[in-house]
Design an enzyme around this catalytic site. Sequence first.
Site, PDB file in Angstrom:
ATOM      1  N   LYS A  22      33.455  92.666  78.863  1.00 34.79           N
ATOM      2  CA  LYS A  22      34.364  91.714  79.523  1.00 34.79           C
ATOM      3  C   LYS A  22      34.177  90.313  78.930  1.00 34.79           C
ATOM      4  O   LYS A  22      35.145  89.656  78.535  1.00 34.79           O
ATOM      5  CB  LYS A  22      34.054  91.680  81.024  1.00 34.79           C
ATOM      6  CG  LYS A  22      34.672  90.503  81.743  1.00 34.79           C
ATOM      7  CD  LYS A  22      34.332  90.470  83.221  1.00 34.79           C
ATOM      8  CE  LYS A  22      32.998  89.857  83.578  1.00 34.79           C
ATOM      9  NZ  LYS A  22      32.958  88.405  83.791  1.00 34.79           N
ATOM     10  N   ASN A  23      32.927  89.854  78.891  1.00 32.68           N
ATOM     11  CA  ASN A  23      32.701  88.462  78.508  1.00 32.68           C
ATOM     12  C   ASN A  23      32.950  88.204  77.026  1.00 32.68           C
ATOM     13  O   ASN A  23      33.251  87.080  76.637  1.00 32.68           O
ATOM     14  CB  ASN A  23      31.298  88.004  78.922  1.00 32.68           C
ATOM     15  CG  ASN A  23      31.213  87.857  80.442  1.00 32.68           C
ATOM     16  OD1 ASN A  23      32.239  87.810  81.120  1.00 32.68           O
ATOM     17  ND2 ASN A  23      29.994  87.785  80.969  1.00 32.68           N
ATOM     18  N   CYS A 118      31.774  77.610  91.760  1.00 33.23           N
ATOM     19  CA  CYS A 118      32.031  78.970  92.229  1.00 33.23           C
ATOM     20  C   CYS A 118      30.824  79.458  93.000  1.00 33.23           C
ATOM     21  O   CYS A 118      29.850  78.727  93.157  1.00 33.23           O
ATOM     22  CB  CYS A 118      32.380  79.907  91.074  1.00 33.23           C
ATOM     23  SG  CYS A 118      30.978  80.337  90.086  1.00 33.23           S
ATOM     24  N   ARG A 123      28.473  74.943  88.107  1.00 32.79           N
ATOM     25  CA  ARG A 123      29.015  75.324  86.799  1.00 32.79           C
ATOM     26  C   ARG A 123      29.947  74.269  86.191  1.00 32.79           C
ATOM     27  O   ARG A 123      31.146  74.511  86.014  1.00 32.79           O
ATOM     28  CB  ARG A 123      29.709  76.679  86.899  1.00 32.79           C
ATOM     29  CG  ARG A 123      28.751  77.771  87.346  1.00 32.79           C
ATOM     30  CD  ARG A 123      29.399  79.110  87.395  1.00 32.79           C
ATOM     31  NE  ARG A 123      29.580  79.693  86.085  1.00 32.79           N
ATOM     32  CZ  ARG A 123      30.215  80.851  85.881  1.00 32.79           C
ATOM     33  NH1 ARG A 123      30.708  81.506  86.892  1.00 32.79           N
ATOM     34  NH2 ARG A 123      30.339  81.328  84.660  1.00 32.79           N
ATOM     35  N   PRO A 124      29.406  73.114  85.845  1.00 29.17           N
ATOM     36  CA  PRO A 124      30.247  72.090  85.198  1.00 29.17           C
ATOM     37  C   PRO A 124      30.660  72.500  83.781  1.00 29.17           C
ATOM     38  O   PRO A 124      30.123  73.466  83.231  1.00 29.17           O
ATOM     39  CB  PRO A 124      29.316  70.869  85.147  1.00 29.17           C
ATOM     40  CG  PRO A 124      27.933  71.422  85.199  1.00 29.17           C
ATOM     41  CD  PRO A 124      28.010  72.703  85.974  1.00 29.17           C
ATOM     42  N   LEU A 127      29.507  70.056  78.897  1.00 31.30           N
ATOM     43  CA  LEU A 127      29.052  70.299  77.521  1.00 31.30           C
ATOM     44  C   LEU A 127      30.208  70.692  76.609  1.00 31.30           C
ATOM     45  O   LEU A 127      30.237  70.329  75.438  1.00 31.30           O
ATOM     46  CB  LEU A 127      27.973  71.382  77.500  1.00 31.30           C
ATOM     47  CG  LEU A 127      26.725  71.073  78.320  1.00 31.30           C
ATOM     48  CD1 LEU A 127      25.750  72.231  78.276  1.00 31.30           C
ATOM     49  CD2 LEU A 127      26.070  69.792  77.807  1.00 31.30           C
ATOM     50  N   ASP A 308      22.910  87.973  84.419  1.00 29.21           N
ATOM     51  CA  ASP A 308      23.933  88.902  84.894  1.00 29.21           C
ATOM     52  C   ASP A 308      23.369  90.272  85.277  1.00 29.21           C
ATOM     53  O   ASP A 308      24.113  91.139  85.745  1.00 29.21           O
ATOM     54  CB  ASP A 308      25.037  89.081  83.836  1.00 29.21           C
ATOM     55  CG  ASP A 308      25.881  87.826  83.686  1.00 29.21           C
ATOM     56  OD1 ASP A 308      25.778  86.931  84.530  1.00 29.21           O
ATOM     57  OD2 ASP A 308      26.642  87.748  82.697  1.00 29.21           O
ATOM     58  N   ILE A 330      19.146  80.308  85.444  1.00 30.44           N
ATOM     59  CA  ILE A 330      20.418  79.917  84.827  1.00 30.44           C
ATOM     60  C   ILE A 330      21.357  79.311  85.852  1.00 30.44           C
ATOM     61  O   ILE A 330      21.975  78.273  85.610  1.00 30.44           O
ATOM     62  CB  ILE A 330      21.105  81.138  84.151  1.00 30.44           C
ATOM     63  CG1 ILE A 330      20.143  81.831  83.176  1.00 30.44           C
ATOM     64  CG2 ILE A 330      22.390  80.720  83.441  1.00 30.44           C
ATOM     65  CD1 ILE A 330      19.759  81.051  81.948  1.00 30.44           C
ATOM     66  N   ARG A 400      36.748  92.913  88.893  1.00 29.76           N
ATOM     67  CA  ARG A 400      36.813  91.908  87.827  1.00 29.76           C
ATOM     68  C   ARG A 400      36.017  92.348  86.619  1.00 29.76           C
ATOM     69  O   ARG A 400      36.311  91.928  85.498  1.00 29.76           O
ATOM     70  CB  ARG A 400      36.252  90.567  88.329  1.00 29.76           C
ATOM     71  CG  ARG A 400      37.107  89.904  89.365  1.00 29.76           C
ATOM     72  CD  ARG A 400      36.587  88.550  89.717  1.00 29.76           C
ATOM     73  NE  ARG A 400      36.615  87.656  88.551  1.00 29.76           N
ATOM     74  CZ  ARG A 400      36.392  86.352  88.610  1.00 29.76           C
ATOM     75  NH1 ARG A 400      36.124  85.787  89.764  1.00 29.76           N
ATOM     76  NH2 ARG A 400      36.433  85.609  87.516  1.00 29.76           N
TER      77      ARG A 400
HETATM   78  C1  EPZ Z   1      28.844  83.037  80.757  1.00 33.81           C
HETATM   79  O1  EPZ Z   1      29.245  82.006  81.655  1.00 33.81           O
HETATM   80  C2  EPZ Z   1      29.258  84.337  81.374  1.00 33.81           C
HETATM   81  N1  EPZ Z   1      30.707  84.335  81.572  1.00 33.81           N
HETATM   82  C3  EPZ Z   1      28.539  84.551  82.713  1.00 33.81           C
HETATM   83  O2  EPZ Z   1      28.869  85.837  83.204  1.00 33.81           O
HETATM   84  C4  EPZ Z   1      27.022  84.478  82.465  1.00 33.81           C
HETATM   85  O3  EPZ Z   1      26.352  84.567  83.698  1.00 33.81           O
HETATM   86  C5  EPZ Z   1      26.650  83.176  81.757  1.00 33.81           C
HETATM   87  O4  EPZ Z   1      27.430  83.024  80.543  1.00 33.81           O
HETATM   88  C6  EPZ Z   1      25.188  83.063  81.392  1.00 33.81           C
HETATM   89  O5  EPZ Z   1      24.828  84.143  80.570  1.00 33.81           O
HETATM   90  C7  EPZ Z   1      31.516  84.571  80.551  1.00 33.81           C
HETATM   91  O6  EPZ Z   1      31.104  84.773  79.420  1.00 33.81           O
HETATM   92  C8  EPZ Z   1      32.971  84.595  80.828  1.00 33.81           C
HETATM   93  P1  EPZ Z   1      26.926  79.040  80.565  1.00 33.81           P
HETATM   94  P2  EPZ Z   1      29.277  80.497  81.194  1.00 33.81           P
HETATM   95  O7  EPZ Z   1      27.845  77.967  80.082  1.00 33.81           O
HETATM   96  O8  EPZ Z   1      29.646  80.422  79.762  1.00 33.81           O
HETATM   97  C9  EPZ Z   1      25.281  75.134  82.811  1.00 33.81           C
HETATM   98  C10 EPZ Z   1      29.425  87.449  84.841  1.00 33.81           C
HETATM   99  O9  EPZ Z   1      28.912  87.898  85.902  1.00 33.81           O
HETATM  100  N2  EPZ Z   1      26.362  74.409  82.118  1.00 33.81           N
HETATM  101  O10 EPZ Z   1      26.051  79.698  79.563  1.00 33.81           O
HETATM  102  O11 EPZ Z   1      30.086  79.746  82.174  1.00 33.81           O
HETATM  103  C11 EPZ Z   1      25.819  76.144  83.834  1.00 33.81           C
HETATM  104  O12 EPZ Z   1      26.142  75.519  85.041  1.00 33.81           O
HETATM  105  C12 EPZ Z   1      29.398  85.979  84.513  1.00 33.81           C
HETATM  106  O13 EPZ Z   1      30.003  88.178  84.017  1.00 33.81           O
HETATM  107  C13 EPZ Z   1      26.434  73.038  82.237  1.00 33.81           C
HETATM  108  O14 EPZ Z   1      25.618  72.374  82.901  1.00 33.81           O
HETATM  109  O15 EPZ Z   1      27.749  80.118  81.377  1.00 33.81           O
HETATM  110  C14 EPZ Z   1      24.708  77.132  83.912  1.00 33.81           C
HETATM  111  O16 EPZ Z   1      23.720  76.654  84.783  1.00 33.81           O
HETATM  112  C15 EPZ Z   1      29.008  85.084  85.619  1.00 33.81           C
HETATM  113  N3  EPZ Z   1      27.459  72.373  81.598  1.00 33.81           N
HETATM  114  C16 EPZ Z   1      24.136  77.150  82.472  1.00 33.81           C
HETATM  115  O17 EPZ Z   1      24.596  75.943  81.864  1.00 33.81           O
HETATM  116  C17 EPZ Z   1      28.385  73.040  80.839  1.00 33.81           C
HETATM  117  O18 EPZ Z   1      29.277  72.397  80.285  1.00 33.81           O
HETATM  118  C18 EPZ Z   1      24.608  78.323  81.610  1.00 33.81           C
HETATM  119  O19 EPZ Z   1      26.021  78.436  81.721  1.00 33.81           O
HETATM  120  C19 EPZ Z   1      28.278  74.433  80.714  1.00 33.81           C
HETATM  121  C20 EPZ Z   1      27.254  75.096  81.369  1.00 33.81           C
END
Ligand code: EPZ
Length: 421
Positions: A22-23, A118, A123-124, A127, A308, A330, A400
């Site tokens: 999916k991701n 969410c 989840r800002p 970055l 995950d 995370i 989903r």
């Molecule tokens: C991806 O989310 C996945 N989603 C998530 O899967 C997964 O849990 C996550 O990566 C971590 O492995 C998809 O790929 C669609 P991140 P993503 O940016 O990209 C912080 C599932 O169940 N952060 O790596 O949104 C953030 O808040 C889902 O399939 C910032 O602070 O995750 C988090 O604490 C849920 N600022 C950490 O970084 C930003 O601009 C990692 O988030 C971006 C992120």
Amino acid sequence: MDSIVVTGNGPLQGEIPVAGAKNACLALMPATLLSDAPLTLTNAPRLSDIRTMTALLESLGAEVAALQGGQVLALSSHALDSQRADYDIVRKMRASILVLGPLLARYGHAEVSLPGGCAIGARPVDLHLRALEAMGAEMDLRDGYVHARAPGGLRGAIFEFPLVSVGATENVLMAATLARGTTVLKNAAREPEIVDLAQCLRRMGAQIEGEGTSTITIDGVDTLGGATHPVVADRIELGTFMLAPAIAGGSVECLGGRMDLVQSFADKLAETGVEVVQTERGLRVTRTGDRVRAANVVTEPFPGFPTDLQAQFMALMCTADGTAVLEERIFENRFMHAPELTRMGARIEVHGGTAKVTGVARLRGAPVMATDLRASVSLILAGLAAEGETVLSRVYHLDRGYERIEEKLRGCGARIERVKG
Ligand code: EPZ
């Protein structure tokens, strides 16, 4: 609303096919926005999140045809007529932010609704924005939207992510393929989904090196072409199904599973006493003993233990011999499954980002629900090991990210049914 009824039924035997990720697919689909030529994705999973991304791309004027029952997605952005991703779609799925980089790179401007927080955390997307700013974009946050402009086009830059972000790495990787000059991304995410995206972009003509390491170098090109790309296997679906025999006992072969996608997770399973073997067709997981041993987990970016799979692993720990400490590093609020598991007889104490789970001999079925995808599936796994019936409601979270989950588990002897409501 539908619900899923699971009745604990003893050991599982059989095989489960693993779908495309999916991701990975959610990042690959927006890559169509980078080119006029067709992009074909094979091995696509059939999930509601994929339909949401389809709707988003169509709202921009892209064409998306789901062929062979949805396993092949034929995408084309030759007639794009909008660069605005509306709140109505973005609020349904945070991965919608992934259209920002490609739109900005190809058209020099984009408006994308800011996804809200969410269930699992704030989840800002700061970055994503900061990295694109480093490449010359101007960001204006107004009316809940990011108004992004790059009047002279994006230019290559050196950007070091202050923390590892999968989505930000994907967004900027896509944008950099069409930027002027070279972009170097440091402290980039190393997840298999990033590697898959880079491979697809390279098939489209992008110049990328270093994916799968923390430094990715992208030399911008003028245009990208078309490609056909198979979506990598879903390591989280794989890990989830690996836990089914670990929890219920028995032996299951997860077809299409690859050890390199789940090494740290497989190592952890081995620590609990569960056997994981790479076969020619996938990964075979076997639990012979009566109970697994407790094992501690800390979630980390890849190649560490994936967040995950934390909820699903907690379900295993609920009936383990001993006490396990699970640390979620995370996301700040990813233990919503704990109170539901407790309703099934589990002994769990949560303090901030740490959960202490003391195994009990047996869980008991109960009506449960969850507010996110992985929490939902952890309750189904727990149901496989519980006495009596577990009834999971709010099944739309599950849909989903898991394709035909009841059918796949039934194929190994589980008693699980969807009840239409
Ligand atoms: C991806 O989310 C996945 N989603 C998530 O899967 C997964 O849990 C996550 O990566 C971590 O492995 C998809 O790929 C669609 P991140 P993503 O940016 O990209 C912080 C599932 O169940 N952060 O790596 O949104 C953030 O808040 C889902 O399939 C910032 O602070 O995750 C988090 O604490 C849920 N600022 C950490 O970084 C930003 O601009 C990692 O988030 C971006 C992120």
